[in-house]
Design a protein around this motif. Structure first.
Motif, PDB file in Angstrom:
ATOM      1  N   GLY A   1       5.557  -9.133   0.134  1.00 57.07           N
ATOM      2  CA  GLY A   1       4.970  -7.991  -0.522  1.00 57.07           C
ATOM      3  C   GLY A   1       5.999  -6.993  -1.156  1.00 57.07           C
ATOM      4  N   LEU A   2       7.231  -7.000  -0.223  1.00 57.23           N
ATOM      5  CA  LEU A   2       8.479  -6.112  -0.584  1.00 57.23           C
ATOM      6  C   LEU A   2       9.063  -6.633  -1.808  1.00 57.23           C
ATOM      7  CD1 LEU A   2      10.215  -3.790  -0.223  1.00 57.23           C
ATOM      8  CD2 LEU A   2      12.027  -5.461   1.434  1.00 57.23           C
ATOM      9  N   LEU A   3       9.014  -8.154  -2.193  1.00 59.92           N
ATOM     10  CA  LEU A   3       9.631  -8.666  -3.273  1.00 59.92           C
ATOM     11  C   LEU A   3       8.620  -8.468  -4.545  1.00 59.92           C
ATOM     12  CD1 LEU A   3      10.642 -11.973  -1.598  1.00 59.92           C
ATOM     13  CD2 LEU A   3      12.380 -10.208  -2.667  1.00 59.92           C
ATOM     14  N   LEU A   4       7.387  -8.618  -4.458  1.00 61.92           N
ATOM     15  CA  LEU A   4       6.415  -8.510  -5.554  1.00 61.92           C
ATOM     16  C   LEU A   4       5.941  -7.298  -5.640  1.00 61.92           C
ATOM     17  CD1 LEU A   4       4.283 -11.905  -4.662  1.00 61.92           C
ATOM     18  CD2 LEU A   4       6.436 -11.568  -6.073  1.00 61.92           C
ATOM     19  N   LYS A   5       5.931  -6.348  -4.706  1.00 61.11           N
ATOM     20  CA  LYS A   5       5.578  -4.849  -4.713  1.00 61.11           C
ATOM     21  C   LYS A   5       3.966  -4.722  -5.250  1.00 61.11           C
ATOM     22  CE  LYS A   5       9.322  -1.894  -5.458  1.00 61.11           C
ATOM     23  NZ  LYS A   5       9.994  -0.868  -6.103  1.00 61.11           N
ATOM     24  N   SER A   6       3.273  -5.853  -5.534  1.00 63.33           N
ATOM     25  CA  SER A   6       2.058  -5.723  -6.027  1.00 63.33           C
ATOM     26  C   SER A   6       0.882  -6.232  -4.630  1.00 63.33           C
ATOM     27  CB  SER A   6       1.651  -6.389  -7.136  1.00 63.33           C
ATOM     28  OG  SER A   6       0.307  -6.441  -7.575  1.00 63.33           O
ATOM     29  N   GLY A   7       0.047  -5.478  -4.393  1.00 60.82           N
ATOM     30  CA  GLY A   7      -0.828  -5.858  -3.391  1.00 60.82           C
ATOM     31  C   GLY A   7      -1.451  -7.152  -3.789  1.00 60.82           C
ATOM     32  N   GLY A   8      -2.215  -6.924  -4.829  1.00 64.10           N
ATOM     33  CA  GLY A   8      -3.063  -8.276  -5.355  1.00 64.10           C
ATOM     34  C   GLY A   8      -2.281  -9.503  -5.534  1.00 64.10           C
ATOM     35  N   MET A   9      -1.112  -9.296  -6.181  1.00 63.87           N
ATOM     36  CA  MET A   9      -0.295 -10.338  -6.626  1.00 63.87           C
ATOM     37  C   MET A   9       0.153 -11.117  -5.210  1.00 63.87           C
ATOM     38  SD  MET A   9       3.225 -10.763  -8.864  1.00 63.87           S
ATOM     39  CE  MET A   9       2.342 -10.039 -10.309  1.00 63.87           C
ATOM     40  N   SER A  10       0.740 -10.051  -4.310  1.00 62.68           N
ATOM     41  CA  SER A  10       1.356 -10.627  -2.875  1.00 62.68           C
ATOM     42  C   SER A  10       0.064 -11.564  -2.318  1.00 62.68           C
ATOM     43  CB  SER A  10       1.645  -9.668  -2.036  1.00 62.68           C
ATOM     44  OG  SER A  10       2.786  -8.860  -2.756  1.00 62.68           O
ATOM     45  N   ILE A  11      -1.065 -10.979  -1.970  1.00 64.09           N
ATOM     46  CA  ILE A  11      -2.194 -11.648  -1.416  1.00 64.09           C
ATOM     47  C   ILE A  11      -2.563 -12.931  -2.170  1.00 64.09           C
ATOM     48  CG2 ILE A  11      -4.832 -11.446  -0.954  1.00 64.09           C
ATOM     49  CD1 ILE A  11      -3.998  -8.496  -0.221  1.00 64.09           C
ATOM     50  N   ALA A  12      -2.631 -13.042  -3.519  1.00 65.71           N
ATOM     51  CA  ALA A  12      -2.993 -14.159  -4.137  1.00 65.71           C
ATOM     52  C   ALA A  12      -1.990 -15.210  -4.050  1.00 65.71           C
ATOM     53  CB  ALA A  12      -2.831 -13.699  -5.698  1.00 65.71           C
ATOM     54  N   VAL A  13      -0.646 -14.903  -3.816  1.00 68.97           N
ATOM     55  CA  VAL A  13       0.525 -15.775  -3.776  1.00 68.97           C
ATOM     56  C   VAL A  13       0.378 -16.320  -2.356  1.00 68.97           C
ATOM     57  CG1 VAL A  13       3.041 -16.098  -3.632  1.00 68.97           C
ATOM     58  CG2 VAL A  13       2.124 -14.941  -5.611  1.00 68.97           C
ATOM     59  N   LEU A  14       0.019 -15.648  -1.528  1.00 67.45           N
ATOM     60  CA  LEU A  14       0.168 -15.882  -0.171  1.00 67.45           C
ATOM     61  C   LEU A  14      -1.091 -16.982   0.031  1.00 67.45           C
ATOM     62  CD1 LEU A  14       1.248 -12.750   1.768  1.00 67.45           C
ATOM     63  CD2 LEU A  14       2.639 -14.941   1.772  1.00 67.45           C
ATOM     64  N   LEU A  15      -2.160 -16.607  -0.486  1.00 67.73           N
ATOM     65  CA  LEU A  15      -3.522 -17.477   0.061  1.00 67.73           C
ATOM     66  C   LEU A  15      -3.081 -18.743  -0.763  1.00 67.73           C
ATOM     67  CD1 LEU A  15      -6.325 -14.795  -0.448  1.00 67.73           C
ATOM     68  CD2 LEU A  15      -5.287 -16.186   1.515  1.00 67.73           C
TER      69      LEU A  15
ATOM     70  N   GLN B   1       0.920  -1.251   0.085  1.00 70.38           N
ATOM     71  CA  GLN B   1       0.042  -0.014   0.088  1.00 70.38           C
ATOM     72  C   GLN B   1       0.630   1.332  -0.082  1.00 70.38           C
ATOM     73  OE1 GLN B   1      -3.842   0.452   2.216  1.00 70.38           O
ATOM     74  NE2 GLN B   1      -2.655   1.355   3.349  1.00 70.38           N
ATOM     75  N   GLU B   2       2.080   1.057   0.625  1.00 69.27           N
ATOM     76  CA  GLU B   2       2.893   2.411   0.708  1.00 69.27           C
ATOM     77  C   GLU B   2       3.464   2.621  -0.561  1.00 69.27           C
ATOM     78  OE1 GLU B   2       5.513   3.928   3.509  1.00 69.27           O
ATOM     79  OE2 GLU B   2       4.921   2.373   5.275  1.00 69.27           O
ATOM     80  N   PHE B   3       3.825   1.546  -1.382  1.00 67.81           N
ATOM     81  CA  PHE B   3       4.461   1.628  -2.968  1.00 67.81           C
ATOM     82  C   PHE B   3       3.252   2.424  -3.613  1.00 67.81           C
ATOM     83  CE2 PHE B   3       7.804  -1.277  -1.331  1.00 67.81           C
ATOM     84  CZ  PHE B   3       8.968  -0.532  -2.013  1.00 67.81           C
ATOM     85  N   ARG B   4       2.024   1.600  -3.433  1.00 68.99           N
ATOM     86  CA  ARG B   4       0.898   2.186  -4.284  1.00 68.99           C
ATOM     87  C   ARG B   4       0.620   3.796  -4.172  1.00 68.99           C
ATOM     88  NH1 ARG B   4      -4.641  -0.751  -3.594  1.00 68.99           N
ATOM     89  NH2 ARG B   4      -4.525   0.887  -1.686  1.00 68.99           N
ATOM     90  N   SER B   5       0.691   3.991  -2.892  1.00 68.74           N
ATOM     91  CA  SER B   5      -0.006   5.340  -2.468  1.00 68.74           C
ATOM     92  C   SER B   5       1.158   6.209  -2.824  1.00 68.74           C
ATOM     93  CB  SER B   5      -0.242   5.431  -1.101  1.00 68.74           C
ATOM     94  OG  SER B   5       0.624   5.180  -0.217  1.00 68.74           O
ATOM     95  N   GLY B   6       2.662   5.870  -2.766  1.00 69.15           N
ATOM     96  CA  GLY B   6       4.008   6.998  -2.987  1.00 69.15           C
ATOM     97  C   GLY B   6       4.230   7.233  -1.500  1.00 69.15           C
ATOM     98  N   THR B   7       3.674   6.952  -0.469  1.00 64.86           N
ATOM     99  CA  THR B   7       4.366   7.452   0.858  1.00 64.86           C
ATOM    100  C   THR B   7       5.738   6.699   1.111  1.00 64.86           C
ATOM    101  OG1 THR B   7       3.157   5.669   2.180  1.00 64.86           O
ATOM    102  CG2 THR B   7       2.117   7.643   1.818  1.00 64.86           C
ATOM    103  N   ILE B   8       6.001   5.747   0.559  1.00 66.21           N
ATOM    104  CA  ILE B   8       7.425   5.066   0.754  1.00 66.21           C
ATOM    105  C   ILE B   8       8.401   5.989   0.358  1.00 66.21           C
ATOM    106  CG2 ILE B   8       7.290   3.971  -1.247  1.00 66.21           C
ATOM    107  CD1 ILE B   8       8.459   2.431   1.892  1.00 66.21           C
ATOM    108  N   TRP B   9       8.122   6.528  -0.645  1.00 62.12           N
ATOM    109  CA  TRP B   9       9.433   7.474  -1.378  1.00 62.12           C
ATOM    110  C   TRP B   9       9.508   8.655  -0.200  1.00 62.12           C
ATOM    111  CZ3 TRP B   9      11.074   4.318  -4.049  1.00 62.12           C
ATOM    112  CH2 TRP B   9      10.150   3.402  -5.146  1.00 62.12           C
ATOM    113  N   MET B  10       8.367   9.326   0.215  1.00 62.63           N
ATOM    114  CA  MET B  10       8.476  10.350   1.408  1.00 62.63           C
ATOM    115  C   MET B  10       9.451   9.836   2.461  1.00 62.63           C
ATOM    116  SD  MET B  10       4.696  11.830   1.016  1.00 62.63           S
ATOM    117  CE  MET B  10       4.924  12.990   2.315  1.00 62.63           C
ATOM    118  N   SER B  11       9.020   8.722   2.982  1.00 67.51           N
ATOM    119  CA  SER B  11       9.527   8.074   3.984  1.00 67.51           C
ATOM    120  C   SER B  11      11.258   8.259   3.671  1.00 67.51           C
ATOM    121  CB  SER B  11       9.196   6.721   4.429  1.00 67.51           C
ATOM    122  OG  SER B  11       7.843   6.898   4.775  1.00 67.51           O
ATOM    123  N   GLY B  12      11.410   7.532   2.411  1.00 67.08           N
ATOM    124  CA  GLY B  12      12.925   7.453   1.926  1.00 67.08           C
ATOM    125  C   GLY B  12      13.551   8.665   1.728  1.00 67.08           C
ATOM    126  N   LEU B  13      12.871   9.970   1.631  1.00 63.07           N
ATOM    127  CA  LEU B  13      13.470  11.191   1.585  1.00 63.07           C
ATOM    128  C   LEU B  13      13.993  11.489   3.284  1.00 63.07           C
ATOM    129  CD1 LEU B  13      11.438  13.293  -0.547  1.00 63.07           C
ATOM    130  CD2 LEU B  13      13.465  12.243  -0.935  1.00 63.07           C
TER     131      LEU B  13
END
Length: 246
Positions: free
Chosen positions: A158-172, A73-85
């Motif tokens: 989630g960090l490896l895949l970066k996609s919320g839908g894909m990560s949840i699908a893979v885990l389930l 969700q942080e990658f999707r919303s872009g807040t991770i980049w603000m944290s990175g600064l």
């Protein structure tokens, strides 16, 4: 990693309404499952601790999804980049996120265990809820630990895949389909019993869940094995992120 990094991660987590909705739905489902298990135990069996923690044991999978969702969700919303600064080190930033995720997951596990025990007392006052063996203590105290491991495992995926839908699908798919299939046919396919080495199966052995496969080194080594696996995946995710965005 400083307390400022941890504090910032806590603030971000608290500010997301979706996190509270997710945890609230997880709690409701956990309490309902524990109540049903205590009300209708196996025939001829006195309800006890194993029934009271049925809900939290199932919710472990949902906590894995929460861990994946928090980072994607942080990658999707872009807040991770603000944290990175603010924290110009992916290793420190992501380590802080992993620590906060583990702590929140462990606290959730402890609250769900307490809730399951309370529901059991209300639904079946005659239930035997006094831990009288090492196994029963492990079934109670191991859940917060398993939740912490599961949260970090989900975060790493989630960090490896970066996609919320894909990560949840893979885990389930892994937890609900791949692990049962490999557990049933692993020896035929690979020539050895692979089921006990699968992460969710190993965590079930760590928690003393009935009907599972026993880990070669015992339940505590099963928990340690999954913790090391989660940390290894997290380290791989951090290294990959450093390569993507140095």
């Amino acid at each position: 990693m400083s307390t400022a990094v941890l504090g910032a991660e806590v603030v971000k987590l608290r500010s997301l309404a979706s996190t509270w909705w997710f945890l609230g739905c997880t709690a409701i489902l956990s309490l309902m499952l524990s109540g049903f298990a205590v009300r209708d135990p196996l025939e001829g069996q006195q309800p006890g601790i194993i029934e009271a923690v049925v809900g939290p044991s199932f919710a472990q999978i949902l906590i894995t999804l929460l861990g994946a969702r928090l980072i994607t969700q942080e990658f999707r919303s872009g807040t991770i980049w603000m944290s990175g600064l603010a924290v110009p080190s992916w290793s420190k930033l992501l380590a802080g996120k992993a620590v906060v995720t583990a702590l929140v997951a462990a606290l959730t596990g402890a609250l769900l265990v307490a809730g399951g025990m309370l529901v059991a007392m209300l639904v079946r006052p005659s239930a035997d809820l006094d831990p009288s063996s090492a196994l029963e203590w492990r079934q109670l105290l191991g859940i917060p630990v398993a939740f912490a491991i599961s949260g970090v495992l989900g975060l790493a995926v989630g960090l490896l895949l970066k996609s919320g839908g894909m990560s949840i699908a893979v885990l389930l798919v892994w937890a609900l389909a791949a692990e049962p299939a490999l557990g049933a046919a692993g020896k035929w396919l690979l020539g050895f019993e692979v089921g006990s080495w699968l992460p969710f199966q190993a965590l079930n052995d760590f928690l003393g869940q009935p009907g599972g496969l026993s880990f070669a080194g015992g339940p505590f080594f099963a928990g340690l094995y999954v913790a090391v696996l989660a940390m290894g995946l997290l380290a791989a995710g951090v290294k990959l992120q450093n390569r993507r965005e140095p």
